[in-house]
Design an enzyme around this catalytic site. Structure first.
Site, PDB file in Angstrom:
ATOM      1  N   HIS A   1     -24.287  52.158  27.763  1.00 48.58           N
ATOM      2  CA  HIS A   1     -24.975  52.967  27.318  1.00 48.58           C
ATOM      3  C   HIS A   1     -25.143  53.804  26.795  1.00 48.58           C
ATOM      4  O   HIS A   1     -24.142  54.244  27.083  1.00 48.58           O
ATOM      5  CB  HIS A   1     -26.734  53.298  27.946  1.00 48.58           C
ATOM      6  CG  HIS A   1     -27.394  54.336  27.990  1.00 48.58           C
ATOM      7  ND1 HIS A   1     -28.567  53.410  27.452  1.00 48.58           N
ATOM      8  CD2 HIS A   1     -28.121  55.427  27.596  1.00 48.58           C
ATOM      9  CE1 HIS A   1     -28.875  54.455  26.638  1.00 48.58           C
ATOM     10  NE2 HIS A   1     -28.995  55.723  26.891  1.00 48.58           N
TER      11      HIS A   1
ATOM     12  N   ARG B   1     -41.050  34.531  24.479  1.00 48.32           N
ATOM     13  CA  ARG B   1     -40.907  36.364  24.630  1.00 48.32           C
ATOM     14  C   ARG B   1     -41.039  37.147  25.413  1.00 48.32           C
ATOM     15  O   ARG B   1     -39.905  37.338  25.910  1.00 48.32           O
ATOM     16  CB  ARG B   1     -42.593  37.248  23.965  1.00 48.32           C
ATOM     17  CG  ARG B   1     -43.249  37.897  23.969  1.00 48.32           C
ATOM     18  CD  ARG B   1     -42.351  39.052  22.460  1.00 48.32           C
ATOM     19  NE  ARG B   1     -42.042  40.213  22.855  1.00 48.32           N
ATOM     20  CZ  ARG B   1     -41.580  41.323  22.269  1.00 48.32           C
ATOM     21  NH1 ARG B   1     -40.177  40.621  21.552  1.00 48.32           N
ATOM     22  NH2 ARG B   1     -41.382  42.795  22.562  1.00 48.32           N
TER      23      ARG B   1
ATOM     24  N   MET C   1     -30.906  43.912  23.885  1.00 52.50           N
ATOM     25  CA  MET C   1     -31.626  44.655  23.225  1.00 52.50           C
ATOM     26  C   MET C   1     -33.179  44.490  24.323  1.00 52.50           C
ATOM     27  O   MET C   1     -34.822  45.138  23.993  1.00 52.50           O
ATOM     28  CB  MET C   1     -31.901  45.268  22.568  1.00 52.50           C
ATOM     29  CG  MET C   1     -30.539  45.939  21.794  1.00 52.50           C
ATOM     30  SD  MET C   1     -30.655  47.347  22.513  1.00 52.50           S
ATOM     31  CE  MET C   1     -31.497  48.225  21.940  1.00 52.50           C
ATOM     32  N   ARG C   2     -33.813  44.003  25.311  1.00 54.10           N
ATOM     33  CA  ARG C   2     -34.514  43.369  26.519  1.00 54.10           C
ATOM     34  C   ARG C   2     -34.585  43.659  27.407  1.00 54.10           C
ATOM     35  O   ARG C   2     -33.267  43.969  28.019  1.00 54.10           O
ATOM     36  CB  ARG C   2     -35.128  42.199  26.117  1.00 54.10           C
ATOM     37  CG  ARG C   2     -34.782  41.717  24.338  1.00 54.10           C
ATOM     38  CD  ARG C   2     -36.238  42.025  24.066  1.00 54.10           C
ATOM     39  NE  ARG C   2     -37.472  41.416  24.960  1.00 54.10           N
ATOM     40  CZ  ARG C   2     -38.209  40.780  25.133  1.00 54.10           C
ATOM     41  NH1 ARG C   2     -37.358  39.263  24.525  1.00 54.10           N
ATOM     42  NH2 ARG C   2     -39.021  40.629  25.392  1.00 54.10           N
ATOM     43  N   ILE C   3     -35.839  44.240  28.460  1.00 51.30           N
ATOM     44  CA  ILE C   3     -35.194  45.246  29.235  1.00 51.30           C
ATOM     45  C   ILE C   3     -35.114  43.872  30.611  1.00 51.30           C
ATOM     46  O   ILE C   3     -37.036  43.049  30.777  1.00 51.30           O
ATOM     47  CB  ILE C   3     -35.875  45.504  29.759  1.00 51.30           C
ATOM     48  CG1 ILE C   3     -36.343  47.229  28.771  1.00 51.30           C
ATOM     49  CG2 ILE C   3     -36.757  46.327  31.373  1.00 51.30           C
ATOM     50  CD1 ILE C   3     -37.416  47.918  28.523  1.00 51.30           C
TER      51      ILE C   3
HETATM   52  N1  LIG Z   1     -34.323  45.849  34.506  1.00 51.39           N
HETATM   53  C1  LIG Z   1     -32.921  46.106  32.841  1.00 51.39           C
HETATM   54  N2  LIG Z   1     -32.721  45.924  31.866  1.00 51.39           N
HETATM   55  C2  LIG Z   1     -32.217  46.234  31.143  1.00 51.39           C
HETATM   56  C3  LIG Z   1     -31.342  47.946  31.600  1.00 51.39           C
HETATM   57  C4  LIG Z   1     -31.549  48.190  32.523  1.00 51.39           C
HETATM   58  O1  LIG Z   1     -31.017  49.505  32.511  1.00 51.39           O
HETATM   59  N3  LIG Z   1     -32.719  47.785  33.213  1.00 51.39           N
HETATM   60  N4  LIG Z   1     -30.564  47.891  30.163  1.00 51.39           N
HETATM   61  C5  LIG Z   1     -30.867  47.696  28.432  1.00 51.39           C
HETATM   62  C6  LIG Z   1     -30.164  48.082  27.521  1.00 51.39           C
HETATM   63  N5  LIG Z   1     -30.586  49.491  27.040  1.00 51.39           N
HETATM   64  C7  LIG Z   1     -30.027  50.190  27.288  1.00 51.39           C
HETATM   65  O2  LIG Z   1     -29.094  50.396  27.680  1.00 51.39           O
HETATM   66  C8  LIG Z   1     -31.812  49.166  26.950  1.00 51.39           C
HETATM   67  C9  LIG Z   1     -32.451  48.018  26.036  1.00 51.39           C
HETATM   68  C10 LIG Z   1     -33.576  47.558  25.893  1.00 51.39           C
HETATM   69  C11 LIG Z   1     -35.018  48.862  26.210  1.00 51.39           C
HETATM   70  C12 LIG Z   1     -36.217  48.663  24.908  1.00 51.39           C
HETATM   71  O3  LIG Z   1     -36.575  49.405  25.096  1.00 51.39           O
HETATM   72  N6  LIG Z   1     -36.355  47.304  25.011  1.00 51.39           N
HETATM   73  C13 LIG Z   1     -37.701  46.967  24.155  1.00 51.39           C
HETATM   74  C14 LIG Z   1     -37.909  45.814  23.056  1.00 51.39           C
HETATM   75  C15 LIG Z   1     -37.030  46.056  21.325  1.00 51.39           C
HETATM   76  C16 LIG Z   1     -36.434  45.754  20.762  1.00 51.39           C
HETATM   77  O4  LIG Z   1     -37.355  44.333  21.068  1.00 51.39           O
HETATM   78  O5  LIG Z   1     -36.324  45.342  19.776  1.00 51.39           O
HETATM   79  C17 LIG Z   1     -38.440  46.154  25.083  1.00 51.39           C
HETATM   80  O6  LIG Z   1     -37.714  45.123  25.993  1.00 51.39           O
HETATM   81  O7  LIG Z   1     -39.511  46.269  25.357  1.00 51.39           O
HETATM   82  C18 LIG Z   1     -34.380  50.267  26.188  1.00 51.39           C
HETATM   83  C19 LIG Z   1     -33.268  50.236  26.838  1.00 51.39           C
HETATM   84  C20 LIG Z   1     -31.186  45.797  28.862  1.00 51.39           C
HETATM   85  N7  LIG Z   1     -31.938  45.670  29.780  1.00 51.39           N
HETATM   86  N1  GAR Z   2     -29.968  50.949  24.883  1.00 55.77           N
HETATM   87  C1  GAR Z   2     -29.285  49.763  25.092  1.00 55.77           C
HETATM   88  C2  GAR Z   2     -27.726  50.564  24.212  1.00 55.77           C
HETATM   89  O1  GAR Z   2     -28.227  51.708  22.796  1.00 55.77           O
HETATM   90  N2  GAR Z   2     -26.851  49.943  23.630  1.00 55.77           N
HETATM   91  C3  GAR Z   2     -25.674  49.675  22.873  1.00 55.77           C
HETATM   92  O2  GAR Z   2     -26.247  49.399  21.901  1.00 55.77           O
HETATM   93  C4  GAR Z   2     -24.737  48.727  20.775  1.00 55.77           C
HETATM   94  C5  GAR Z   2     -24.283  47.541  20.337  1.00 55.77           C
HETATM   95  O3  GAR Z   2     -23.725  47.108  19.784  1.00 55.77           O
HETATM   96  P1  GAR Z   2     -22.740  45.722  19.988  1.00 55.77           P
HETATM   97  O4  GAR Z   2     -23.398  44.890  19.477  1.00 55.77           O
HETATM   98  O5  GAR Z   2     -21.609  46.366  17.889  1.00 55.77           O
HETATM   99  O6  GAR Z   2     -21.979  45.760  21.281  1.00 55.77           O
HETATM  100  C6  GAR Z   2     -23.532  49.722  21.482  1.00 55.77           C
HETATM  101  O7  GAR Z   2     -23.217  50.680  21.385  1.00 55.77           O
HETATM  102  C7  GAR Z   2     -24.729  50.066  22.784  1.00 55.77           C
HETATM  103  O8  GAR Z   2     -24.360  51.476  23.818  1.00 55.77           O
END
Ligand SMILES: Nc1nc2c(c(=O)[nH]1)N[C@@H](CN(C=O)c1ccc(C(=O)N[C@@H](CCC(=O)O)C(=O)O)cc1)CN2
Ligand code: GAR
Length: 197
Positions: free
Chosen positions: A102, A59, A83-85
């Site tokens: 994004h 996790r 989709m993880r930070i």
């Molecule tokens: N340090 C950074 N990590 C990531 C970034 C960033 O800018 N700085 N961009 C993201 C991608 N993203 C938007 O573009 C994004 C991805 C995930 C989340 C989010 O809230 N994730 C949740 C879990 C969601 C899930 O498991 O479905 C979380 O991590 O708690 C927001 C924006 C990629 N990483």
């Molecule tokens: N906040 C992050 C976020 O929303 N990212 C978005 O996830 C999609 C991934 O599509 P893909 O798996 O088909 O490339 C993309 O559209 C990207 O902009």
């Protein structure tokens, strides 16, 4: 030839687009590995093309990810729907080497569900952003953006489709520029060396 690692959590359409441009030798780079945090479409694409896949098991994947990246030793890490930070411990190891796409015109609508956020707000124009990744969320220096118009009958799916068409154009362009060392950054301003005519 730059070493690229892609990180994904979803369908993998951006990953597939970048891979297509790499295979056509349009990008001076090679995808050395795909890193995912779940079973996803991107994983199937990588397996089809014999690209090594690393699946994050924990996790809090930070330590695991650091080990994988140390082994692969990429020049650039391409977040493509991951989709993880990423924690500071990861980001600080790869300064200005991690980029993300994004689906909004940042700084508008950061975080999850950006397309629905834009619809709910009622904007007439939205789009996608390529940015460097820092330890904050969707905050890193902006590399490039593309806009799309929002029509009255758009829903999240139709608007995402318009945005992703632009993403699939922009992402490989940015990766090509990075691999050709044509992107520099000073403070928060990103400079792109124009194509010589
Ligand atoms: N340090 C950074 N990590 C990531 C970034 C960033 O800018 N700085 N961009 C993201 C991608 N993203 C938007 O573009 C994004 C991805 C995930 C989340 C989010 O809230 N994730 C949740 C879990 C969601 C899930 O498991 O479905 C979380 O991590 O708690 C927001 C924006 C990629 N990483
Ligand atoms: N906040 C992050 C976020 O929303 N990212 C978005 O996830 C999609 C991934 O599509 P893909 O798996 O088909 O490339 C993309 O559209 C990207 O902009």
């Amino acid at each position: 030839m730059k070493k690229l690692v892609v990180m994904a959590s979803g369908k993998g359409s951006n990953f597939a687009t970048i891979l297509d441009h790499v295979k056509k030798d349009e990008i001076n780079g090679r995808i050395s590995a795909l890193i995912v945090d779940k079973t996803c479409g991107a994983e199937e694409i990588a397996k089809k093309h014999n690209i090594p896949v690393f699946k994050l098991k924990t996790r809090d994947f930070t330590e695991e990810l650091i080990k994988i990246l140390a082994k692969v030793s990429p020049n650039y890490i391409l977040l493509a729907g991951f989709m993880r930070i990423l924690k500071k411990e990861v980001v600080d190891r790869y300064p200005n080497q991690i980029i993300n796409v994004h689906p909004s015109l940042l700084p508008a609508f950061p975080g999850l569900n950006a397309v629905q956020q834009a619809l709910n707000y009622g904007v007439k124009v939205t789009g996608c952003t390529m940015h460097f990744v820092d330890d904050k969320l969707d905050h890193g220096p902006i590399i490039a953006q593309e806009s799309v118009s929002v029509s009255e009958n758009d829903c999240a799916e139709s608007l995402l489709a318009k945005i992703q068409t632009k993403e699939h154009k922009l992402y490989p362009q940015v990766v090509k520029l990075l691999c050709d060392d044509k992107i520099t950054i000073k403070n928060r301003t990103v400079y792109v060396e124009e194509e010589k005519k």
